[in-house]
Design a protein around this motif. Structure first.
Motif, PDB file in Angstrom:
ATOM      1  N   VAL A 265       5.063   3.394  -1.153  1.00 14.29           N
ATOM      2  CA  VAL A 265       4.025   4.140  -0.434  1.00 14.29           C
ATOM      3  C   VAL A 265       3.698   3.364   0.836  1.00 14.29           C
ATOM      4  CG1 VAL A 265       1.684   5.059  -0.497  1.00 14.29           C
ATOM      5  CG2 VAL A 265       3.100   5.121  -2.555  1.00 14.29           C
ATOM      6  N   MET A 266       3.932   3.978   1.963  1.00 14.76           N
ATOM      7  CA  MET A 266       3.787   3.306   3.245  1.00 14.76           C
ATOM      8  C   MET A 266       2.376   3.470   3.801  1.00 14.76           C
ATOM      9  SD  MET A 266       6.914   2.239   3.479  1.00 14.76           S
ATOM     10  CE  MET A 266       7.054   1.694   5.197  1.00 14.76           C
ATOM     11  N   ASN A 268      -0.645   0.606   5.990  1.00 13.52           N
ATOM     12  CA  ASN A 268      -0.813  -0.776   6.439  1.00 13.52           C
ATOM     13  C   ASN A 268      -1.701  -1.607   5.532  1.00 13.52           C
ATOM     14  OD1 ASN A 268      -3.363   0.168   7.029  1.00 13.52           O
ATOM     15  ND2 ASN A 268      -3.110   0.126   9.246  1.00 13.52           N
ATOM     16  N   ASN A 269      -2.402  -0.991   4.582  1.00 16.67           N
ATOM     17  CA  ASN A 269      -3.239  -1.773   3.661  1.00 16.67           C
ATOM     18  C   ASN A 269      -2.779  -1.627   2.209  1.00 16.67           C
ATOM     19  OD1 ASN A 269      -4.031   0.912   3.556  1.00 16.67           O
ATOM     20  ND2 ASN A 269      -6.167   0.439   3.117  1.00 16.67           N
ATOM     21  N   ILE A 270      -1.511  -1.269   2.033  1.00 18.39           N
ATOM     22  CA  ILE A 270      -0.927  -1.231   0.688  1.00 18.39           C
ATOM     23  C   ILE A 270       0.154  -2.298   0.614  1.00 18.39           C
ATOM     24  CG2 ILE A 270       0.372   0.135  -0.971  1.00 18.39           C
ATOM     25  CD1 ILE A 270      -0.977   2.609   0.042  1.00 18.39           C
ATOM     26  N   ALA A 271      -0.108  -3.327  -0.177  1.00 18.74           N
ATOM     27  CA  ALA A 271       0.834  -4.442  -0.318  1.00 18.74           C
ATOM     28  C   ALA A 271       1.984  -4.037  -1.232  1.00 18.74           C
ATOM     29  CB  ALA A 271       0.118  -5.660  -0.873  1.00 18.74           C
ATOM     30  N   TYR A 272       3.116  -4.702  -1.080  1.00 19.96           N
ATOM     31  CA  TYR A 272       4.283  -4.390  -1.916  1.00 19.96           C
ATOM     32  C   TYR A 272       5.138  -5.620  -2.213  1.00 19.96           C
ATOM     33  CZ  TYR A 272       7.136  -4.667   2.319  1.00 19.96           C
ATOM     34  OH  TYR A 272       7.768  -5.112   3.459  1.00 19.96           O
ATOM     35  N   GLN A 273       4.715  -6.801  -1.779  1.00 19.33           N
ATOM     36  CA  GLN A 273       5.542  -7.998  -1.948  1.00 19.33           C
ATOM     37  C   GLN A 273       4.965  -8.983  -2.961  1.00 19.33           C
ATOM     38  OE1 GLN A 273       5.708  -9.116   2.265  1.00 19.33           O
ATOM     39  NE2 GLN A 273       7.853  -8.481   2.340  1.00 19.33           N
ATOM     40  N   ASN A 274       4.068  -8.528  -3.819  1.00 19.46           N
ATOM     41  CA  ASN A 274       3.476  -9.388  -4.835  1.00 19.46           C
ATOM     42  C   ASN A 274       4.454  -9.530  -5.995  1.00 19.46           C
ATOM     43  OD1 ASN A 274       1.915 -10.727  -6.727  1.00 19.46           O
ATOM     44  ND2 ASN A 274       0.132  -9.405  -6.489  1.00 19.46           N
ATOM     45  N   ILE A 275       5.007 -10.734  -6.172  1.00 23.80           N
ATOM     46  CA  ILE A 275       6.012 -10.947  -7.202  1.00 23.80           C
ATOM     47  C   ILE A 275       5.409 -10.867  -8.609  1.00 23.80           C
ATOM     48  CG2 ILE A 275       7.471 -12.344  -5.699  1.00 23.80           C
ATOM     49  CD1 ILE A 275       6.345 -14.832  -7.084  1.00 23.80           C
ATOM     50  N   TYR A 276       4.093 -11.032  -8.717  1.00 19.58           N
ATOM     51  CA  TYR A 276       3.437 -10.990 -10.016  1.00 19.58           C
ATOM     52  C   TYR A 276       3.043  -9.560 -10.411  1.00 19.58           C
ATOM     53  CZ  TYR A 276       3.127 -15.972  -9.085  1.00 19.58           C
ATOM     54  OH  TYR A 276       3.431 -17.286  -8.783  1.00 19.58           O
ATOM     55  N   GLU A 277       3.087  -8.633  -9.473  1.00 20.94           N
ATOM     56  CA  GLU A 277       2.762  -7.234  -9.741  1.00 20.94           C
ATOM     57  C   GLU A 277       3.901  -6.364  -9.208  1.00 20.94           C
ATOM     58  OE1 GLU A 277       0.377  -6.257 -11.544  1.00 20.94           O
ATOM     59  OE2 GLU A 277      -0.918  -8.018 -11.611  1.00 20.94           O
ATOM     60  N   TYR A 279       4.836  -3.416  -9.639  1.00 20.50           N
ATOM     61  CA  TYR A 279       4.586  -2.008  -9.335  1.00 20.50           C
ATOM     62  C   TYR A 279       3.476  -1.822  -8.307  1.00 20.50           C
ATOM     63  CZ  TYR A 279       7.466  -1.236 -13.444  1.00 20.50           C
ATOM     64  OH  TYR A 279       8.501  -1.241 -14.337  1.00 20.50           O
ATOM     65  N   GLU A 280       3.056  -2.898  -7.670  1.00 18.25           N
ATOM     66  CA  GLU A 280       2.028  -2.777  -6.646  1.00 18.25           C
ATOM     67  C   GLU A 280       2.652  -2.248  -5.352  1.00 18.25           C
ATOM     68  OE1 GLU A 280      -1.499  -5.449  -4.486  1.00 18.25           O
ATOM     69  OE2 GLU A 280       0.117  -6.424  -5.591  1.00 18.25           O
ATOM     70  N   GLY A 281       2.231  -1.071  -4.941  1.00 25.14           N
ATOM     71  CA  GLY A 281       2.693  -0.486  -3.694  1.00 25.14           C
ATOM     72  C   GLY A 281       4.084   0.100  -3.725  1.00 25.14           C
ATOM     73  N   LYS A 282       4.824  -0.128  -4.812  1.00 23.86           N
ATOM     74  CA  LYS A 282       6.213   0.351  -4.861  1.00 23.86           C
ATOM     75  C   LYS A 282       6.656   0.469  -6.313  1.00 23.86           C
ATOM     76  CE  LYS A 282       8.551  -4.156  -4.900  1.00 23.86           C
ATOM     77  NZ  LYS A 282       7.372  -4.871  -5.383  1.00 23.86           N
ATOM     78  N   VAL A 283       7.777   1.120  -6.504  1.00 25.15           N
ATOM     79  CA  VAL A 283       8.400   1.190  -7.817  1.00 25.15           C
ATOM     80  C   VAL A 283       9.914   1.162  -7.649  1.00 25.15           C
ATOM     81  CG1 VAL A 283       8.311   3.729  -7.829  1.00 25.15           C
ATOM     82  CG2 VAL A 283       8.544   2.484  -9.989  1.00 25.15           C
ATOM     83  N   ASP A 284      10.573   0.307  -8.419  1.00 24.83           N
ATOM     84  CA  ASP A 284      12.033   0.203  -8.415  1.00 24.83           C
ATOM     85  C   ASP A 284      12.576   0.819  -9.704  1.00 24.83           C
ATOM     86  OD1 ASP A 284      11.586  -1.203  -6.133  1.00 24.83           O
ATOM     87  OD2 ASP A 284      12.197  -3.154  -6.921  1.00 24.83           O
ATOM     88  N   PHE A 285      13.630   1.597  -9.604  1.00 31.95           N
ATOM     89  CA  PHE A 285      14.195   2.216 -10.794  1.00 31.95           C
ATOM     90  C   PHE A 285      15.696   2.450 -10.596  1.00 31.95           C
ATOM     91  CE2 PHE A 285      12.606   5.499  -8.009  1.00 31.95           C
ATOM     92  CZ  PHE A 285      13.579   6.479  -8.000  1.00 31.95           C
TER      93      PHE A 285
END
Length: 291
Positions: A265-266, A268-277, A279-285
């Motif tokens: 989800v693009m 500017n205030n949605i993070a996506y690089q948190n290695i501990y979360e 599914y934060e800001g993104k989902v890989d499948f």
């Protein structure tokens, strides 16, 4: 030399206990006179009445000062999580694998999506979310103007998902190599995507592995946009009929028909690089179509 204490019989012990319970010579019951029992009972009754009153008062003050519509302290993510349907989650990776020629296999996928989209049925939405929202603008609601002291919620119609709505194609493409997946961003109370700049968030999917196996993909609604009218979210108590905006993506698989995909989800205030979360800001499948 001290004499040994005489051993008492069971009958003598029972007699001593009975004498302790009621002493007719002193008029005491278990060591206290009835007057003293009244005094001590009154003390404990008063003590526990006061303690109960203080506890009830503290609970009342707490509930009176706490806003039932908004939590004072939140330990949730500041940036929303992202999920994908069909939700074939396991402990390690998310794999959406189906067999086009096996009815049980593809029916499992389509049934999951049909069940997920039940609240988004056009008829249901037109009855419970009939407010005419303004597209492209945040829907701020400082007052509880909706019925039963609630706030309005904007409708999201199943038909908005076009070829991935399941209306015309109830299989959602799972009988072919063109399956649909649905992306949903989790709710955060009072969250404004893009931090209130007026730019709508949108879903962007990229192929991380197996680019040669994906000919392309199409978003529904167009451009994968989540309209601003669904934000901010005020909580389940304030908006009991609220539904998350969705984005459906239809993939065209070719060759080996397998790929690892990331949908983000693009904003500017949605993070996506948190290695501990993860599914934060993104989902890989992983998406695989077998034949």
């Amino acid at each position: 030399m001290a004499t040994l204490k005489e051993k008492r019989t069971c009958g003598q012990r029972c007699q001593d206990f009975g004498h302790f319970v009621w002493n007719s010579d002193d008029g005491t019951f278990m060591g206290r006179t009835p007057e003293k029992w009244v005094y001590i009972s009154s003390y404990y009754v008063a003590f526990y009445v006061v303690m109960t009153g203080l506890f009830a008062l503290s609970i009342y003050v707490l509930m009176y000062t706490v806003d039932p519509y908004y939590p004072v302290y939140q330990d949730r993510l500041k940036s929303p999580g992202v999920m994908v349907w069909p939700d074939m989650y396991n402990d390690e990776v998310l794999e959406i694998t189906y067999n086009m020629s096996d009815k049980h296999s593809w029916m499992k996928m389509s049934s999951c999506l049909q069940h997920f989209l039940e609240p988004y049925n056009d008829t249901k939405q037109s009855h419970c979310n009939y407010y005419n929202c303004t597209s492209g603008k945040y829907f701020f609601q400082p007052k509880f103007d909706a019925p039963k002291h609630t706030k309005w919620s904007c409708p999201f119609y199943q038909s908005t998902l076009g070829n991935c709505s399941g209306i015309e194609d109830s299989t959602f493409g799972y009988t072919t190599a063109q399956p649909c997946v649905i992306i949903k961003m989790n709710r955060i109370i009072n969250f404004l995507p893009n931090n209130g700049t007026g730019m709508a968030p949108y879903v962007n999917c990229t192929v991380l592995e197996g680019q040669e196996n994906v000919r392309g993909h199409v978003y529904y609604p167009e451009n994968g946009t989540m309209d601003l009218s669904y934000f901010p979210y005020y909580g389940n108590l304030a908006q009991p009929t609220y539904v998350n905006p969705l984005v459906a993506v239809k993939f065209d698989l070719i060759n080996q028909r397998h790929a690892k995909i990331q949908c983000r989800v693009m904003a500017n205030n949605i993070a996506y690089q948190n290695i501990y979360e993860p599914y934060e800001g993104k989902v890989d499948f992983h998406l695989t179509a077998l034949s």
